[in-house]
Write a protein that holds these residues in place. Sequence first.
Motif: not given
Length: 343
Positions: A99-121
Amino acid sequence: MTASLIFTTEPLATRALAAEIRHDHARFVEKLSGHLGGDRLGRFADVRAEHGEQKIDVALSFTEPDYVIGIEAKFDHTLTEEQVDRELTAADHLVVLLLEREHAPEWLPQKARVTLLTWEEVLECFPHSRLTLAEVRAARSGKSAVEARLRRLMEPAQQRLGPAWTIDSRRGGSGMPAINFYSPWIGDAQIRAVLQVAQRAMPAAGDPVPLRFSVGISVNADSTSYPTNAGATPPWVDAVRRLQKDVIRDRVEDLHLSKRRPSSAHVNSGTPNGRAHARKLAIVDHHFADTERWLTTGYIDWIVGPASERMPLEDVDVLADALVEILDGWYRVEVDAAPKARL
């Protein structure tokens, strides 16, 4: 006329998203290509819900070359690194949808082959989507919102306590949002604390969210922490006394500590924790007056120490400030006492 809300749970929303992709995938695939870079995505072939053994929420398949993009959507449930790793065994790339980018756990940005998107995007890719952003936002997201608020406390706490401390935001055993604190080791002991939602289920939407902290010296559910001789003095007894004398002093209210007497109910006496609990009660009875029992709460196999009063989420900064003051002061006291206390 305002449209009725229909897709207001994770399964309904992800299936509706899969249907929108099947109906008109072009803009969404273009957005994914922009995030992945290059020409990894070939020709769009198929979309499925609850795909494969890993039950990935939505999976997009491409050919020439063969490629699978998985979508893991979360409204209010915990996203674990282990779950992401499992799903990456079934997908070449994983999109985490929040729902919001700030809901992501702190380890997520370091994961390879993973993209974070919001429902709005994502929903912007479907101009005539039957799944609406209002429906997505109507879904329960209380835990994620509280978790995001707690995470904002971590950086200032780390600055005050120092880089040697460990602070994480793993949820507790009941699945409630929490941040956990671990001091550097002082011999065989460690100062620990948890600041968390103070109940086993989230309150109804609009109701106050109660928080509290528990802070203590590390223990194990064994005969070292809880000897059979109630007159013995395990290390935690002296550590709690130092906390009382040198840190809390006459500032119980200022530090928002609760003087509520902890429960003396026994857990299952046939378990290691139950037997340790019984020995702990005998030790507390021997070493602490009835009016001091509030100093000896905690978790039988994790810490012994006091807990705070409950305070609403709106006052979490006040609660966190008191906790960090206790942690910093108690750690310094234990370091000074370590040679004598053998901690």
